[in-house]
Every structure is written in structure tokens, then in C-alpha cells.
Design a protein around this motif. Structure first.
Motif, mmCIF file in Angstrom:
data_model
loop_
_atom_site.group_PDB
_atom_site.id
_atom_site.type_symbol
_atom_site.label_atom_id
_atom_site.label_comp_id
_atom_site.label_asym_id
_atom_site.label_seq_id
_atom_site.Cartn_x
_atom_site.Cartn_y
_atom_site.Cartn_z
ATOM 1 N N GLU A 747 0.861 4.625 11.817
ATOM 2 C CA GLU A 747 1.641 4.579 10.599
ATOM 3 C C GLU A 747 1.900 3.017 10.572
ATOM 4 O O GLU A 747 2.335 2.653 9.540
ATOM 5 C CB GLU A 747 2.106 5.068 10.313
ATOM 6 C CG GLU A 747 1.598 6.494 10.158
ATOM 7 C CD GLU A 747 2.652 8.195 10.044
ATOM 8 O OE1 GLU A 747 3.807 8.152 10.634
ATOM 9 O OE2 GLU A 747 2.159 8.960 9.687
ATOM 10 N N ARG A 748 2.632 2.802 11.892
ATOM 11 C CA ARG A 748 3.582 1.224 11.210
ATOM 12 C C ARG A 748 2.283 0.217 10.727
ATOM 13 O O ARG A 748 2.683 -0.986 9.771
ATOM 14 C CB ARG A 748 3.939 0.817 12.376
ATOM 15 C CG ARG A 748 4.290 -0.462 12.603
ATOM 16 C CD ARG A 748 5.183 -1.122 14.283
ATOM 17 N NE ARG A 748 4.572 -0.262 15.380
ATOM 18 C CZ ARG A 748 3.468 -1.072 15.469
ATOM 19 N NH1 ARG A 748 4.126 -3.163 14.801
ATOM 20 N NH2 ARG A 748 2.703 -0.926 16.299
ATOM 21 N N GLY A 754 -1.040 -3.290 4.502
ATOM 22 C CA GLY A 754 -1.349 -3.192 3.560
ATOM 23 C C GLY A 754 -2.093 -1.751 3.218
ATOM 24 O O GLY A 754 -3.502 -2.219 2.242
ATOM 25 N N ILE A 755 -2.860 -0.969 4.000
ATOM 26 C CA ILE A 755 -3.500 -0.482 4.351
ATOM 27 C C ILE A 755 -3.623 1.184 3.932
ATOM 28 O O ILE A 755 -2.520 1.643 4.981
ATOM 29 C CB ILE A 755 -4.503 0.146 5.364
ATOM 30 C CG1 ILE A 755 -5.356 -1.516 5.423
ATOM 31 C CG2 ILE A 755 -6.022 0.575 5.644
ATOM 32 C CD1 ILE A 755 -5.752 -1.417 7.735
ATOM 33 N N ASP A 756 -3.812 1.559 2.850
ATOM 34 C CA ASP A 756 -2.947 2.407 2.087
ATOM 35 C C ASP A 756 -4.130 4.276 2.591
ATOM 36 O O ASP A 756 -4.281 5.348 2.067
ATOM 37 C CB ASP A 756 -2.815 3.052 0.840
ATOM 38 C CG ASP A 756 -4.533 2.716 -0.428
ATOM 39 O OD1 ASP A 756 -5.452 2.563 0.925
ATOM 40 O OD2 ASP A 756 -4.397 2.257 -1.256
ATOM 41 N N ARG A 821 -12.244 -2.958 1.717
ATOM 42 C CA ARG A 821 -12.344 -3.951 0.327
ATOM 43 C C ARG A 821 -12.915 -3.200 -1.296
ATOM 44 O O ARG A 821 -13.385 -3.186 -1.589
ATOM 45 C CB ARG A 821 -13.661 -3.940 0.837
ATOM 46 C CG ARG A 821 -15.565 -3.463 1.402
ATOM 47 C CD ARG A 821 -16.396 -4.817 1.627
ATOM 48 N NE ARG A 821 -16.661 -5.393 1.453
ATOM 49 C CZ ARG A 821 -18.439 -6.235 1.058
ATOM 50 N NH1 ARG A 821 -18.435 -6.250 2.967
ATOM 51 N NH2 ARG A 821 -18.094 -7.337 1.238
ATOM 52 N N TYR A 822 -13.415 -1.831 -0.696
ATOM 53 C CA TYR A 822 -13.369 -0.859 -0.710
ATOM 54 C C TYR A 822 -12.117 -0.136 -1.660
ATOM 55 O O TYR A 822 -12.456 0.668 -2.900
ATOM 56 C CB TYR A 822 -15.146 0.001 -1.035
ATOM 57 C CG TYR A 822 -15.597 -0.813 -0.918
ATOM 58 C CD1 TYR A 822 -17.015 -1.347 -1.491
ATOM 59 C CD2 TYR A 822 -16.320 -0.193 1.118
ATOM 60 C CE1 TYR A 822 -17.668 -2.369 -0.710
ATOM 61 C CE2 TYR A 822 -17.838 -1.213 1.249
ATOM 62 C CZ TYR A 822 -18.143 -2.232 -0.136
ATOM 63 O OH TYR A 822 -18.980 -2.738 0.700
ATOM 64 N N SER A 823 -10.734 -0.385 -1.280
ATOM 65 C CA SER A 823 -10.209 0.373 -1.708
ATOM 66 C C SER A 823 -9.361 -0.653 -2.478
ATOM 67 O O SER A 823 -8.334 -1.956 -2.336
ATOM 68 C CB SER A 823 -9.111 1.065 -0.757
ATOM 69 O OG SER A 823 -9.666 1.790 0.270
ATOM 70 N N ARG A 824 -8.946 -0.722 -3.692
ATOM 71 C CA ARG A 824 -8.289 -1.190 -5.259
ATOM 72 C C ARG A 824 -7.033 -1.431 -4.202
ATOM 73 O O ARG A 824 -6.534 -0.424 -4.248
ATOM 74 C CB ARG A 824 -8.948 -0.836 -6.427
ATOM 75 C CG ARG A 824 -10.164 -0.758 -7.011
ATOM 76 C CD ARG A 824 -10.306 -0.164 -8.210
ATOM 77 N NE ARG A 824 -11.989 -0.179 -8.633
ATOM 78 C CZ ARG A 824 -12.652 -1.576 -9.019
ATOM 79 N NH1 ARG A 824 -12.288 -2.859 -9.113
ATOM 80 N NH2 ARG A 824 -13.672 -1.102 -9.330
ATOM 81 N N ALA A 826 -5.710 -2.635 -2.356
ATOM 82 C CA ALA A 826 -5.326 -3.317 -0.841
ATOM 83 C C ALA A 826 -4.848 -4.510 -0.376
ATOM 84 O O ALA A 826 -5.458 -5.536 -0.921
ATOM 85 C CB ALA A 826 -6.452 -3.011 0.283
ATOM 86 N N THR A 827 -4.015 -4.969 -0.036
ATOM 87 C CA THR A 827 -3.064 -6.249 0.777
ATOM 88 C C THR A 827 -3.346 -6.826 2.367
ATOM 89 O O THR A 827 -2.514 -5.474 2.797
ATOM 90 C CB THR A 827 -2.143 -6.153 -0.125
ATOM 91 O OG1 THR A 827 -1.357 -5.436 -1.131
ATOM 92 C CG2 THR A 827 -1.245 -7.783 0.127
ATOM 93 N N GLY A 828 -4.093 -7.778 2.384
ATOM 94 C CA GLY A 828 -3.631 -8.015 3.869
ATOM 95 C C GLY A 828 -2.360 -8.462 4.490
ATOM 96 O O GLY A 828 -1.405 -8.633 3.184
#
Length: 839
Positions: A747-748, A754-756, A821-824, A826-828
Motif C-alpha cells: 500500500e505504501r 502513483g499506482i491506483d 500504462r493502461y491505467s489512465r 497513473a503517475t510515476g
């Protein structure tokens, strides 16, 4: 007792001031000894019970039969037909069973051994005993729920406290009109007799008592102090002189299928008939095992100092084990009937938990003592010593046995029984010329004792086996899967990832394309295997021993296909190596978001006792499969606890290690898993009565290392055996409660990068490897300083152009991140947006 025999209570009577009063028969029935027990100083040592004093089996069984017939006369034929007999562990389990024989009634004895999957219907305490807690574990709870007489059997009544505790416990749940208390000797005083009578009146029930002899025990007021002083004066029992170990012969008795080895879960009239029919054949097998291999004479070990003995004419002791008294008793009786002059030659006794002072004097009941570590994985870990009395000859060579037949159940057939000079077998082989070991199957009650229902089985598909399906041997695993080898299911990895992340398909509806591993990667696998094989063997043994200790020896392994399957095979091999077990092993499918294969669950439930089934996997990541398994099995009789080789996610309590290290089977796909694909669940391929599907990749046989992986690890079993025992002991003493530290770390990391979707974060070496092999990896997080365990991950990352970041405060060796890449949106980690369908 003849005129020439000295009473075996004289030594205690003269020195401690203990005296028997009442019936003249008491000295024939009991001697005296001193307990090493601060609760009670003296021990009445029965001469007809077969516990501490070797006795003719006809005398031991006959004493119980006589009491049972007297109970039948008391009750009358009609009432006796409704009676149930309850014996007390451990001392009276054989006596109670013999009473049930004489009464021709169903039998149950209390036990101090919890049995996985069997819920106690009651229990009680025996205050003066060395081990006080008793459980009642009938296979059929209705056995104690009837309204007929309950016959309670113990070897002696000194105060009646145990009987009172039992009656109060059982009467509160199933009141009845009549109890009969049975004992060899009744030594209560008047106050104890009145208390028992008052209890019967209070409960509104009738209570009768039947005993072979009555009387009392007169004790001085300072008996505890006197006993303590005498025990200190005598000191520890002398060790038998060293001798070359006697031959050990293991006999595989043709014990009838379904016949209980005793009354722990109940013993019926049908069982009684089954045993009577089998005894002559079983005795014949023992007689053959007792015959020396050469010329009818036992080979004489050089320098042993033993007199030569002929097995055909020597003295034989049949030795039972704690609560396992009745089956060895009946085997001893049948052997006496079989052998020439057997009534004079064959004796019977059992081991015990009770520590008793040994004094090699004809006027003392316990002449010699052997102590040994427990070998039945007892739950009361603080009481590990066990004892066998009057088996070593001591100063009187006429008391020596030429052969000992040790009869145990398979729960007791452990490393502790066999290894070391202090083991029971090690010590028996020092005091006799031949030891025969007979192991009986420990009865485990089943919902389907006669096998699966034909109607139920007919509705279920049959398992698949190698070599037709998989490269594993047919005996190593039964695949509860549907063969989809001829169905085209493979899709390019990027296409599968896009479909899965966009919700257009589930990952289990297709398969990644599998290739022959490159030579460089195959060499990396073999290098990793050479480095870690011993470590894996230690973890395999540790989890296997933990399972045996906590779940019993009637295990059924159900590995989660496919990562769990090699581990399940290795656990099965360890159980065969260390315990002689032929453990059933299945591979079943579990799919995240879809659950455990329900048809496979139905199959296991139809063919096995559900609580015996142990679900096995290779390792834990964040614990998603652990949760999936628990949810799938909620409300069933199956134990949802997962057993794994490694638990870096800290989400299970049954594991070989919690270290996150390289398990080489994670390096490859089907070529280390029996050439079997991941499992598949698709509505057009899998019907409601089908197992989940999988493919057998015969075309990859040239690169198959499945057998090499198993053999290389198993080759280390012998060298790690003592370390495994120590590791299992440590785990047994530790708090292994899952703290789900891995889930918290996932979770952390999800928040930080930025992975939901936490399913895109794959923690641990094993899960990261799988990301690199069959998903679209984004990056790898490696714990700073981790070395060779991550060589293969770094190689894969380099081949695919994936960055490896060294990070601190990581509970795993590494974490693999699937490309979002397919999750709109998402932030690195750098804050840069990851665009959809990024090239």
C-alpha cells in the motif's frame, strides 16, 4: 501371588510407612512404588493391568473381560444392550476396552492427544495425574448422547475425583438414569464413598460400582516428605551397560482398512468382529518377523557379551505405547496362541508418561526404568519425557526378554523414535536381542468412512496424472485440472496486459506465450539451484514437520497450481523420507478474483476428510491468494490456512521460513513445474462440472528441469534432518501470528509510485520473477545491498530494458511493478504522467 513370590510393595511399606488394608487379594493385584510427582507420593502398581509390569496377555485381557461380564449380570441383558463404555487415558484405555469386550458394548476412551478436525464433545480434569487434561473425541457425537447406562472404567479408585468430574461434565449435557463405575481396585475411604453417593443423589441418577477387590491405603501424614527423601537417597536409575545394538526388523502388518487402532474415536461391535477375524493372520506375521535371519539363532554382535538366544524359544515382550494399549494387548494374546509354549513366553506392557522411581529390589514394583524423549508430537510440549518400566533386566538375568515387539501408531513413527541413543528404539536395542517394530495406521474419523459415495463420485471428473499430463510421476501429484492442451490460448504479453488492465478480459482467460529458456537463463537457474538447494531442503522439512506436529499424519496435500506444485511434491517426498508416509497430493487451481476451483473442492470433500486437507503454495507476496483461499473456504469444513515454503509477506502462520530468498522454481515457468501451464477459466471451455483447465507443453520437454529441481533439493534431506527438527522446535515456540507487513508495504509503494491498483505491485523475489516472465514490467525495486538472490532478476531486467532501483526500508528483497500504462492518469515516482497506450 505364590508363597515363593515376595510382595512388590514391601520396600515402600517398610521405608515410607504405606500400608494396604482390606481385601486379602490386594497384594495379588497391586504393588507399590514412589512417584516423582509432587501432587501424589505413592503409586499403586497393578500386576494385571499391563502398564508398568509385563504380564501374560491372557491375564490382562481376562481381568477386563471378567469385570465386563459382571457389569452385564448387574444390568441384565436388555439394559446391557444399551450400555456404552468409557475408559480413562492413558492407563485404563486397554482395561476399558477389555471391559467393553466382556459387556459386548461400544467403547470410547478419553485422550490427551488433540486430533485435527475432530471437535471435542467434552473433557474433564484428573487432578492428581502427571498430565491432567482429558478430551472426548468420538467420531459420532451421538455415542455419548444415548439414554442407556454409561460404564466408566479406571484402573483404580483412590478418591473418586476423576469419576465425579466426568459424571458432572457429561450429565450437564446428556443426563442419564444410570452410571456404573468399574475398577480393578477400589481404595476410597468412607468420606470419598459418601461424596460419590451424595453426587448421585444430587443429580438424580443411579450409580453402581464394580471392582475386582476393595480396601484402602494407609498413608503417614508426612508421606510427601518421606517420598522426597527416599527418592533423593536412591538417586537416578542406573543406565544399562552399553551393548552393540540388536537387529531392528520392521513388519508391515496387514491391518484391516477402516479398523480403528483403539477407542480414541469409538469402537463398535462391527470393529470387534473385524479385529477378531484379523488377529490370527496378524500374529502369523509377527511370528515370522521374530524369526532370526540365519539358522534360527540371533546373530551375536561382536563384543556384546550377550548370551545367544533362539527366537523360537525365547521370552518375548509385546510393548504398546501410552494410550495405544488394546491393539498391542490383543496382538500379544494372538501371538501367545500362535507360538509354542506362548502362554509362558509372551508378556505384554506399555510405555507411560508417569515418572516413577526405579529400585532393583524384588520387594519393589518398578525394578528398572528407561526414559526417552516423546516421539508422538505431544501437545503438552513441557512434558517431553516418557518411560518404560521393567523391560531392562537389571540384576536378574531371568527377567531378560530375548525379543521386544514394539507396537505404535503412525503418529509415533517419527525421527525421535528412531534417532539417537536415548530414543526408545535405541534403548530397546540395548537390552534385548531383537526388536520388531509394527506400525499401525492411526484411525482418523471420516465423514465417509467407507469411501466416497458412488453417486457423488460419478458426478465428478477424474484427476489427470503424468506422464500423460505433466512430466511428474503419476504417484507424485494428481492434477484436478481439465486438459486444454489442444486449445490455442496463448496471446502476446502486451495484448494480454492491455485486455486485463482495461477490464476487457481476466488474466485467467488466456495464457502468455512460453518459450524454451535461453541457455544463459537456464545456466542462471542451475547456478541458483546449486546455491539454494540446501536452504530449500531445510525450509521444506521445516514446514513439513510443522504440519505433521500440528495437523497429524493423515495429511492430504492440495498444492495451488502451478507454483505450489513443486513445493507440494517436495513436502510429500519429505513425509515419505522422514515418516514413511504415502501422502495423497493434488494440484488445484485458484484464480485471483475467481476463487478456488469449486469442482476440485467437491472432489477433495468427497474423497477425503476435509480437515485433513492442507493447501500448499510456494511463497507469499502481499497475501492476495491467502485472502482468496480464506474467502473461498469460508463456511466449509476445510482449514483455510495456507502452508508455504517462504512467507516474506508475513500473512500465514505455517511456513518453512520468512526470508525472501530465491526459490529457483520461480525462475522458470512450465519447464520447472511439470510442463504445465498456468490455469485457465473461461466459460466456453470450462463447464459447471469441469475442473479449471491447463495445458501440457510436451514440446518444451527438451528444456524440462522439473525432475532435476526436485531431485537436487531432496538429495539434501538427510543432511538437514537434525536442523529441521531444531527449526520446527523454534517455530513451535514462537508467535507466528501474521502481521501482514507485506500488505502494508504494498500500500505504501502504491501510494508512493502513483499506482491506483495494488494488483500491479508484486512483492518478493518469486512474484517479481513472474512479472518479468509473463507480464509487462515497469520497474523493479531492490532492497539495497541484496546480492546473488537477485542476479536472475537483474538479468531479466537488463534483457527487457527495465530499470532496477535500489531502495531502503523494503521488507522484501525486491518488488516488481507492472506497467500501469493502461491505467489512465497513473503517475510515476518523478511525477511524470504515464500516458495511456504509451509506446
Amino acid at each position: 501371588m505364590t508363597a515363593q513370590q515376595e510382595w512388590t510393595g514391601r520396600w515402600v511399606a517398610d521405608r515410607a510407612g504405606v500400608a494396604l488394608t482390606g481385601s486379602d487379594r490386594l497384594p495379588e493385584l497391586v504393588g507399590l512404588a514412589l512417584r516423582e510427582n509432587p501432587k501424589r507420593a505413592h503409586l499403586l502398581v497393578s500386576t494385571v493391568l499391563g502398564k508398568h509390569v509385563p504380564q501374560r496377555p491372557s491375564v490382562v485381557h481376562g481381568a477386563g473381560l471378567d469385570l465386563g461380564r459382571r457389569v452385564r449380570e448387574l444390568l441384565g441383558e436388555e439394559t446391557a444392550a444399551r450400555a456404552v463404555v468409557l475408559g480413562y487415558a492413558e492407563t485404563a484405555t486397554g482395561l476399558g476396552h477389555s471391559v467393553a469386550d466382556g459387556l459386548d458394548a461400544p467403547y470410547l476412551h478419553s485422550t490427551r492427544r488433540p486430533v485435527a478436525g475432530v471437535t471435542p464433545v467434552g473433557g474433564f480434569e484428573e487432578e492428581h495425574s502427571h498430565a491432567t487434561s482429558h478430551l472426548l473425541l468420538p467420531a459420532d457425537p451421538a455415542l455419548l448422547a444415548g439414554d442407556g447406562p454409561l460404564v466408566l472404567v479406571d484402573d483404580e479408585f483412590s478418591t473418586g475425583n476423576t469419576v465425579l468430574n466426568t459424571i458432572r461434565e457429561l450429565h450437564a449435557h446428556h443426563p442419564r438414569d444410570h452410571y456404573v463405575v468399574v475398577a480393578l481396585v477400589d481404595l476410597r475411604d468412607e468420606a470419598d464413598r459418601r461424596r460419590l453417593a451424595d453426587t448421585a443423589a444430587e443429580l438424580g441418577t443411579r450409580l453402581d460400582l464394580v471392582a475386582t477387590a476393595g480396601g484402602g491405603v494407609a498413608l503417614p501424614g508426612d508421606i510427601l516428605a518421606r517420598a522426597e527423601r527416599l527418592i533423593a537417597e536412591v538417586g537416578p536409575a542406573p543406565e544399562p551397560p552399553p551393548a552393540a545394538p540388536a537387529p531392528l526388523v520392521r513388519v508391515a502388518l496387514d491391518w484391516p482398512d477402516g479398523l480403528p487402532d483403539g477407542g480414541r474415536h469409538g469402537f463398535s461391535a462391527v470393529h470387534r468382529s473385524q479385529l477378531e477375524a484379523a488377529l490370527p493372520g496378524l500374529a502369523a506375521q509377527l511370528a515370522v518377523a521374530l524369526e532370526p535371519a540365519e539358522g534360527g539363532r540371533v546373530p551375536e554382535p561382536a563384543g556384546s557379551g550377550r548370551a545367544l538366544a533362539t527366537a523360537g524359544s525365547g521370552r518375548v515382550l509385546v510393548l504398546g505405547c501410552e494410550e495405544l494399549m488394546y491393539a498391542p494387548l490383543r496382538l500379544a494374546g494372538a501371538l501367545a496362541d500362535r507360538l509354542a509354549n506362548g502362554e509362558e513366553r509372551v508378556r505384554y506392557s506399555t510405555t507411560t508418561r508417569s515418572p516413577v522411581l526405579a529400585v532393583d529390589d524384588p520387594g519393589y514394583a518398578i525394578r528398572t526404568r528407561l526414559s526417552f524423549p516423546a516421539h508422538d508430537e505431544p501437545q503438552d510440549r513441557g512434558s517431553r519425557e516418557r518411560y518404560v518400566y521393567n523391560v531392562a533386566p537389571g540384576v536378574d538375568p531371568a527377567r531378560r526378554f530375548d525379543a521386544v515387539v514394539l507396537v505404535i501408531d503412525d503418529v509415533s513413527d517419527t525421527t525421535e523414535l528412531h534417532e539417537g541413543e536415548r530414543s526408545l528404539l535405541g534403548q530397546l536395542r540395548q537390552v534385548t536381542d531383537r526388536v520388531v517394530l509394527a506400525v499401525l495406521p492411526s484411525h482418523r474419523p471420516s465423514r465417509l468412512p467407507s469411501g466416497p459415495s458412488p453417486a457423488l463420485s460419478a458426478a465428478l471428473p477424474a484427476p489427470l496424472h503424468g506422464p500423460g499430463f505433466s512430466s511428474y510421476r503419476a504417484d507424485e501429484v494428481s492434477w484436478l485440472l481439465k486438459d486444454l492442451s489442444d486449445v490455442p490460448l496463448e496471446a502476446p504479453t502486451e495484448e494480454r496486459e492491455e485486455a486485463v488492465q482495461n477490464g476487457g478480459a481476466h488474466y485467467a482467460e488466456s495464457l502468455p506465450v512460453e518459450y524454451q529458456p535461453s541457455p544463459e537463463y537456464q545456466e542462471l537457474f542451475h547456478q541458483a539451484l546449486r546455491i539454494s538447494a540446501r536452504r530449500i531442503a531445510l525450509a521444506v522439512g521445516t514446514v513439513a514437520e510443522t504440519l505433521v506436529r500440528e495437523r497429524g499424519r493423515g495429511l492430504v496435500l492440495a498444492s495451488l497450481a502451478r507454483a505450489g506444485t513443486p513445493v507440494g511434491v517436495l513436502i510429500r517426498r519429505w513425509l515419505a523420507f522422514a515418516h514413511g508416509l504415502d501422502t495423497p497430493h493434488y494440484a488445484v487451481s485458484i484464480i485471483r478474483g475467481r476463487g478456488l476451483d469449486p469442482v476440485a473442492v467437491r472432489y477433495l470433500d468427497a474423497h477425503h476428510n476435509a480437515p485433513d486437507v492442507v493447501f500448499v503454495d510456494g511463497w507469499t507476496g502481499k497475501g492476495a491468494i491467502t485472502r482468496e483461499l480464506a474467502e473461498a473456504l469460508a463456511g466449509t469444513a476445510f482449514d483455510p490456512e495456507l502452508a508455504v515454503l517462504a512467507d516474506p509477506g508475513r500473512c500465514v502462520r505455517t511456513y518453512g521460513t520468512r526470508d525472501d530468498f530465491l526459490i529457483p522454481s520461480a525462475c522458470l515457468n512450465s519447464t520447472v513445474s511439470g510442463l504445465i501451464s498456468r490455469t485457465v477459466l473461461r466459460a466456453d471451455l470450462i463447464g459447471p462440472d469441469d475442473f479449471h483447465g491447463a495445458k501440457h507443453y510436451t514440446e518444451l520437454a527438451g528444456g524440462d528441469v522439473s525432475g532435476a529441481f526436485l531431485d537436487t533439493v531432496a538429495d539434501h534431506f538427510a543432511e538437514v534432518r537434525s536442523e529441521v527438527r531444531a527449526a520446527a522446535d523454534r517455530l513451535a515456540a514462537e508467535d507466528r501470528t501474521p502481521d501482514w507487513a507485506g500488505w502494508a508495504a504494498v500500500e505504501r509503494i502504491s501510494a508512493e509510485y502513483g499506482i491506483d491498483n495494488v494488483n500491479l505491485v508484486k512483492p518478493g523475489v518469486g512474484e517479481t520473477t513472474r512479472v518479468m516472465l509473463r507480464r509487462v514490467p515497469w520497474r523493479v525495486l531492490a532492497r539495497r545491498g541484496t546480492g546473488a538472490d537477485l542476479d536472475h532478476v537483474r538479468l531479466l531486467a537488463a534483457q527487457r530494458g527495465i530499470p532496477v532501483e535500489e531502495v531502503d526500508d523494503l521488507p522484501y528483497s525486491c518488488v516488481g511493478l507492472i506497467h500501469p500504462r493502461y491505467s489512465r492518469g497513473a503517475t510515476g515516482a518523478s511525477g511524470t504522467a504515464v500516458l495511456a497506450k504509451e509506446s
